[in-house]
Design a protein around this motif. Structure first.
Motif, PDB file in Angstrom:
ATOM      1  N   PRO A  96      -6.948  -5.702   7.825  1.00 37.68           N
ATOM      2  CA  PRO A  96      -5.635  -6.219   8.255  1.00 37.68           C
ATOM      3  C   PRO A  96      -5.344  -7.656   7.813  1.00 37.68           C
ATOM      4  O   PRO A  96      -4.170  -8.036   7.716  1.00 37.68           O
ATOM      5  N   SER A  97      -6.369  -8.457   7.523  1.00 36.77           N
ATOM      6  CA  SER A  97      -6.082  -9.852   7.125  1.00 36.77           C
ATOM      7  C   SER A  97      -5.931 -10.010   5.621  1.00 36.77           C
ATOM      8  O   SER A  97      -5.606 -11.109   5.143  1.00 36.77           O
ATOM      9  N   ALA A  98      -6.192  -8.946   4.877  1.00 38.01           N
ATOM     10  CA  ALA A  98      -6.195  -9.083   3.413  1.00 38.01           C
ATOM     11  C   ALA A  98      -4.772  -9.096   2.846  1.00 38.01           C
ATOM     12  O   ALA A  98      -3.881  -8.421   3.365  1.00 38.01           O
ATOM     13  N   LEU A  99      -4.578  -9.866   1.770  1.00 40.06           N
ATOM     14  CA  LEU A  99      -3.307  -9.841   1.047  1.00 40.06           C
ATOM     15  C   LEU A  99      -3.354  -8.682   0.057  1.00 40.06           C
ATOM     16  O   LEU A  99      -4.411  -8.377  -0.504  1.00 40.06           O
ATOM     17  N   LEU A 100      -2.182  -8.063  -0.164  1.00 40.61           N
ATOM     18  CA  LEU A 100      -2.111  -6.930  -1.094  1.00 40.61           C
ATOM     19  C   LEU A 100      -1.511  -7.412  -2.421  1.00 40.61           C
ATOM     20  O   LEU A 100      -0.370  -7.870  -2.481  1.00 40.61           O
ATOM     21  N   LEU A 101      -2.320  -7.310  -3.496  1.00 37.13           N
ATOM     22  CA  LEU A 101      -1.865  -7.740  -4.829  1.00 37.13           C
ATOM     23  C   LEU A 101      -1.798  -6.504  -5.718  1.00 37.13           C
ATOM     24  O   LEU A 101      -2.794  -5.796  -5.861  1.00 37.13           O
ATOM     25  N   VAL A 102      -0.632  -6.229  -6.307  1.00 39.00           N
ATOM     26  CA  VAL A 102      -0.502  -4.998  -7.085  1.00 39.00           C
ATOM     27  C   VAL A 102       0.106  -5.251  -8.465  1.00 39.00           C
ATOM     28  O   VAL A 102       0.816  -6.230  -8.691  1.00 39.00           O
ATOM     29  N   HIS A 103      -0.188  -4.303  -9.350  1.00 43.74           N
ATOM     30  CA  HIS A 103       0.379  -4.322 -10.704  1.00 43.74           C
ATOM     31  C   HIS A 103       1.743  -3.618 -10.644  1.00 43.74           C
ATOM     32  O   HIS A 103       1.885  -2.625  -9.913  1.00 43.74           O
ATOM     33  N   PRO A 104       2.740  -4.081 -11.428  1.00 39.44           N
ATOM     34  CA  PRO A 104       4.064  -3.421 -11.349  1.00 39.44           C
ATOM     35  C   PRO A 104       4.087  -2.003 -11.922  1.00 39.44           C
ATOM     36  O   PRO A 104       5.132  -1.345 -11.872  1.00 39.44           O
ATOM     37  N   HIS A 127       5.131  -2.940  -0.361  1.00 36.04           N
ATOM     38  CA  HIS A 127       4.219  -3.501   0.649  1.00 36.04           C
ATOM     39  C   HIS A 127       3.449  -4.720   0.137  1.00 36.04           C
ATOM     40  O   HIS A 127       2.643  -5.295   0.871  1.00 36.04           O
ATOM     41  N   ALA A 128       3.653  -5.082  -1.140  1.00 36.44           N
ATOM     42  CA  ALA A 128       2.779  -6.090  -1.754  1.00 36.44           C
ATOM     43  C   ALA A 128       3.129  -7.518  -1.360  1.00 36.44           C
ATOM     44  O   ALA A 128       4.291  -7.854  -1.131  1.00 36.44           O
ATOM     45  N   ASP A 129       2.106  -8.354  -1.301  1.00 37.19           N
ATOM     46  CA  ASP A 129       2.321  -9.793  -1.121  1.00 37.19           C
ATOM     47  C   ASP A 129       2.532 -10.461  -2.468  1.00 37.19           C
ATOM     48  O   ASP A 129       3.095 -11.538  -2.557  1.00 37.19           O
ATOM     49  N   TYR A 130       2.019  -9.817  -3.513  1.00 31.57           N
ATOM     50  CA  TYR A 130       2.194 -10.352  -4.867  1.00 31.57           C
ATOM     51  C   TYR A 130       2.207  -9.183  -5.850  1.00 31.57           C
ATOM     52  O   TYR A 130       1.417  -8.248  -5.708  1.00 31.57           O
ATOM     53  N   ILE A 131       3.126  -9.254  -6.825  1.00 30.11           N
ATOM     54  CA  ILE A 131       3.187  -8.228  -7.876  1.00 30.11           C
ATOM     55  C   ILE A 131       3.062  -8.950  -9.215  1.00 30.11           C
ATOM     56  O   ILE A 131       3.813  -9.893  -9.487  1.00 30.11           O
ATOM     57  N   GLY A 132       2.100  -8.532 -10.039  1.00 35.68           N
ATOM     58  CA  GLY A 132       1.960  -9.210 -11.329  1.00 35.68           C
ATOM     59  C   GLY A 132       1.002  -8.507 -12.254  1.00 35.68           C
ATOM     60  O   GLY A 132       0.390  -7.485 -11.916  1.00 35.68           O
ATOM     61  N   SER A 133       0.865  -9.077 -13.443  1.00 35.85           N
ATOM     62  CA  SER A 133      -0.004  -8.509 -14.477  1.00 35.85           C
ATOM     63  C   SER A 133      -1.470  -8.642 -14.054  1.00 35.85           C
ATOM     64  O   SER A 133      -1.786  -9.285 -13.040  1.00 35.85           O
ATOM     65  N   THR A 134      -2.354  -8.102 -14.849  1.00 42.07           N
ATOM     66  CA  THR A 134      -3.789  -8.196 -14.537  1.00 42.07           C
ATOM     67  C   THR A 134      -4.213  -9.665 -14.420  1.00 42.07           C
ATOM     68  O   THR A 134      -4.886 -10.037 -13.459  1.00 42.07           O
ATOM     69  N   SER A 135      -3.772 -10.481 -15.386  1.00 43.08           N
ATOM     70  CA  SER A 135      -4.132 -11.909 -15.319  1.00 43.08           C
ATOM     71  C   SER A 135      -3.435 -12.580 -14.145  1.00 43.08           C
ATOM     72  O   SER A 135      -4.010 -13.457 -13.488  1.00 43.08           O
ATOM     73  N   GLY A 136      -2.181 -12.154 -13.895  1.00 45.61           N
ATOM     74  CA  GLY A 136      -1.433 -12.729 -12.779  1.00 45.61           C
ATOM     75  C   GLY A 136      -2.148 -12.485 -11.458  1.00 45.61           C
ATOM     76  O   GLY A 136      -2.289 -13.392 -10.620  1.00 45.61           O
ATOM     77  N   ILE A 137      -2.625 -11.266 -11.275  1.00 38.93           N
ATOM     78  CA  ILE A 137      -3.340 -10.915 -10.037  1.00 38.93           C
ATOM     79  C   ILE A 137      -4.601 -11.777  -9.911  1.00 38.93           C
ATOM     80  O   ILE A 137      -4.899 -12.331  -8.845  1.00 38.93           O
ATOM     81  N   MET A 138      -5.314 -11.928 -11.016  1.00 39.60           N
ATOM     82  CA  MET A 138      -6.567 -12.701 -10.956  1.00 39.60           C
ATOM     83  C   MET A 138      -6.298 -14.168 -10.641  1.00 39.60           C
ATOM     84  O   MET A 138      -6.972 -14.774  -9.805  1.00 39.60           O
ATOM     85  N   GLU A 139      -5.281 -14.730 -11.301  1.00 39.91           N
ATOM     86  CA  GLU A 139      -4.941 -16.138 -11.052  1.00 39.91           C
ATOM     87  C   GLU A 139      -4.519 -16.346  -9.603  1.00 39.91           C
ATOM     88  O   GLU A 139      -4.915 -17.302  -8.948  1.00 39.91           O
ATOM     89  N   TYR A 140      -3.678 -15.421  -9.111  1.00 35.49           N
ATOM     90  CA  TYR A 140      -3.175 -15.540  -7.743  1.00 35.49           C
ATOM     91  C   TYR A 140      -4.341 -15.546  -6.748  1.00 35.49           C
ATOM     92  O   TYR A 140      -4.425 -16.397  -5.853  1.00 35.49           O
ATOM     93  N   ILE A 177      -6.775  -4.986  -3.908  1.00 35.63           N
ATOM     94  CA  ILE A 177      -6.350  -5.071  -5.310  1.00 35.63           C
ATOM     95  C   ILE A 177      -5.784  -3.735  -5.786  1.00 35.63           C
ATOM     96  O   ILE A 177      -6.509  -2.741  -5.897  1.00 35.63           O
ATOM     97  N   GLY A 178      -4.493  -3.737  -6.108  1.00 37.61           N
ATOM     98  CA  GLY A 178      -3.803  -2.514  -6.521  1.00 37.61           C
ATOM     99  C   GLY A 178      -3.620  -2.447  -8.030  1.00 37.61           C
ATOM    100  O   GLY A 178      -2.496  -2.471  -8.536  1.00 37.61           O
ATOM    101  N   THR A 179      -4.721  -2.375  -8.719  1.00 37.48           N
ATOM    102  CA  THR A 179      -4.688  -2.108 -10.163  1.00 37.48           C
ATOM    103  C   THR A 179      -6.050  -1.542 -10.538  1.00 37.48           C
ATOM    104  O   THR A 179      -6.868  -1.260  -9.644  1.00 37.48           O
TER     105      THR A 179
END
Ligand code: 13P
Ligand code: SF4
Length: 304
Positions: A191-199, A208-221, A232-234
């Motif tokens: 429940p405390s985790a942020l959801l980062l996904v690829h578009p 539902h995502a807290d951040y949507i971005g490319s593979t590098s974008g997800i890693m940087e975030y 991690i949604g990729t």
């Protein structure tokens, strides 16, 4: 030979033979460790032009190696495992796009870079997941045919509602496997985790995502964030890479099924054999294809 010994031998041979190794972020850790550059599709395209090596080995999938060849036709470009294609890149054929253009004059055809060189010859501009929003916003045209990823297209449409984006059926079979149920399960478990996904994920998942971005974008975030837990949604390799790079943080794959078998095909032995000249597939494209397919890539690099 042990993994470390094989890696040392690859590092020695690439210097001796003036070979440059590019690896997509989805490649295994043992490959990313010996690569000269690791990144998302956009960064790989940019990097392809700058190396002074005679030979480039692409550890990734076919369209990435084709992009390198188009940008550096004078170089020998080798796809480290000739069986590694991207199913999405091959979902559409050129005639369909030509027919769509004829039926819709005035529309700009925007192609995700995950397309074959042949398909790019009839497109106006390419985008990657990290450059798509910037490029579509910058285009003069307000009427766009977007191929082939409907999920990425829908994401762009949501961010840029003032433009009309016609989606043509297609998408990534790996990301399409992730469902809203996976999101619920992962959020309930963490429940405390942020959801980062690829578009490339479906709109229902992206919502539902807290951040949507490319593979590098997800890693940087994830690296920059103060949060300590991430879903991690990729492709699941990204959660593994992040776990090594940020040992103080926790990374959970959104779905155990998010595995791209094409990206996983390349092994360290393939890379070694490529340098020795006994494996891999040299990419060859005729001059006309390079001339036509390079135009949308050059436009992407100019606008992105
Ligand atoms: P990136 O542009 O984020 O590297 O994505 C490429 C890809 O194939 C994702 O599935
Ligand atoms: Fe293609 Fe999807 Fe694999 Fe990326 S993850 S290479 S889009 S099949």
């Amino acid at each position: 030979m042990k993994i470390r010994e094989l890696q040392d031998e690859i590092i020695r041979l690439k210097k001796e033979k003036n070979v440059y190794i590019l690896a997509h972020s989805y490649q295994s850790k043992e490959i990313t460790e010996i690569a000269d550059f690791v990144g998302d599709s956009f960064a790989l395209s940019r990097k392809a032009q700058t190396s002074s090596a005679d030979t480039v080995i692409m550890c990734g999938v076919r369209f990435m190696a084709e992009t390198v060849k188009m940008l550096s036709p004078e170089k020998k470009v080798i796809l480290s495992n000739g069986g590694a294609g991207c199913p999405m890149a091959e979902q559409m054929d050129k005639d369909l796009i030509v027919a769509l253009k004829e039926r819709n004059p005035g529309y700009t055809v925007v192609a995700y870079i995950n397309t074959t060189a042949e398909l790019k010859t009839v497109c106006d501009v390419c985008v990657t997941s990290s450059s798509a929003l910037k490029i579509v916003r910058a285009l003069d045209s307000d009427k766009i045919i977007f191929i082939p990823d409907c999920n990425l297209g829908a994401y762009i449409q949501k961010q840029i509602p003032e433009k009309e984006i016609m989606l043509v059926r297609g998408g990534c079979p790996t990301h399409a496997r992730i469902t809203e149920r996976d999101v619920k399960k992962a959020k309930d478990a963490h429940p405390s985790a942020l959801l980062l996904v690829h578009p490339e994920c479906t709109p229902e998942v992206c919502d539902h995502a807290d951040y949507i971005g490319s593979t590098s974008g997800i890693m940087e975030y994830a690296k920059k964030s103060d949060a300590k837990e991430f879903i991690i949604g990729t492709e699941n390799s990204i959660a593994q890479h992040l776990a090594y790079e940020c040992p103080d943080k926790r990374f959970y794959p959104l779905s155990k099924d998010c595995v791209c078998h094409n990206m996983r095909l390349t092994t360290l032995v393939d890379v070694y054999d490529c340098i020795c000249g006994t494996a891999g597939e040299e990419i060859t494209l005729d001059d006309e294809t390079i001339k036509l397919a390079r135009r949308p890539i050059d436009k992407m690099l100019e606008l992105g």
